[in-house]
Design a protein around this motif. Structure first.
Motif, PDB file in Angstrom:
ATOM      1  N   VAL A 109       0.804  -1.224   0.000  1.00  0.00           N
ATOM      2  CA  VAL A 109       0.000   0.000   0.000  1.00  0.00           C
ATOM      3  C   VAL A 109       0.836   1.274   0.000  1.00  0.00           C
ATOM      4  N   LEU A 110       2.130   1.156   0.234  1.00  0.00           N
ATOM      5  CA  LEU A 110       2.945   2.362   0.382  1.00  0.00           C
ATOM      6  C   LEU A 110       3.898   2.615  -0.779  1.00  0.00           C
ATOM      7  N   LEU A 111       3.727   1.918  -1.876  1.00  0.00           N
ATOM      8  CA  LEU A 111       4.521   2.197  -3.065  1.00  0.00           C
ATOM      9  C   LEU A 111       3.873   3.360  -3.792  1.00  0.00           C
ATOM     10  N   GLY A 112       4.637   4.339  -4.176  1.00  0.00           N
ATOM     11  CA  GLY A 112       4.090   5.567  -4.755  1.00  0.00           C
ATOM     12  C   GLY A 112       3.575   5.451  -6.170  1.00  0.00           C
ATOM     13  N   TYR A 154      -2.033  13.290   8.264  1.00  0.00           N
ATOM     14  CA  TYR A 154      -1.620  11.959   8.696  1.00  0.00           C
ATOM     15  C   TYR A 154      -0.999  11.147   7.570  1.00  0.00           C
ATOM     16  N   ASP A 155      -1.148  11.571   6.340  1.00  0.00           N
ATOM     17  CA  ASP A 155      -0.661  10.814   5.196  1.00  0.00           C
ATOM     18  C   ASP A 155       0.138  11.755   4.298  1.00  0.00           C
ATOM     19  N   GLU A 156       1.376  11.949   4.677  1.00  0.00           N
ATOM     20  CA  GLU A 156       2.239  12.930   4.019  1.00  0.00           C
ATOM     21  C   GLU A 156       2.335  12.733   2.507  1.00  0.00           C
ATOM     22  N   TYR A 157       2.361  11.486   2.059  1.00  0.00           N
ATOM     23  CA  TYR A 157       2.550  11.201   0.632  1.00  0.00           C
ATOM     24  C   TYR A 157       1.236  10.904  -0.090  1.00  0.00           C
TER      25      TYR A 157
END
Length: 125
Positions: free
Chosen positions: A41-44, A66-69
């Motif tokens: 879930v955290l791959l851009g 809460y979700d910088e990216y």
């Protein structure tokens, strides 16, 4: 909604163990919340149409404090507008230059807070 997936074959060996473990735990939590199986879930790398982005933003799930990216904002938004979420294999290699921008000790707690916020939203709705 296309979602990049680094966890294909032996490519995960290139990730730092702490990052790999955190990403796996976050993927499990997000999968439970959206009731779909995601492994990364955290791959851009995400893909979607502009019209869907407008719909995702209108769901009220975007919270950059809460979700910088914006990774989870996009996934939760896509889930809320009932887009089909499809993982796509992504090649993951060692960095040739530079360094990662994600620090698991500072980013991890923010991701946890973002997941908890979405869990709260799902319980209230």
């Amino acid at each position: 909604f296309l979602c990049g997936n680094r966890f294909v074959k032996s490519r995960i060996k290139r990730m730092q163990p702490l990052n790999w473990t955190g990403n796996l735990l976050f993927a499990i939590a997000v999968s439970i919340i959206i009731k779909r199986n995601l492994r990364d879930v955290l791959l851009g790398i995400k893909g979607f149409w502009k019209k869907h982005y407008k719909d995702m933003r209108s769901t009220g799930t975007f919270d950059n404090s809460y979700d910088e990216y914006g990774e989870l904002d996009l996934i939760f938004g896509a889930s809320r507008i009932k887009l089909k979420i499809k993982p796509i294999p992504t090649r993951y290699e060692n960095r040739r230059y530079g360094f990662t921008k994600v620090n698991p000790y500072t980013t991890g707690p923010l991701v946890i807070l973002r997941i908890l916020l979405e869990m709260k939203r799902n319980i209230i709705k």
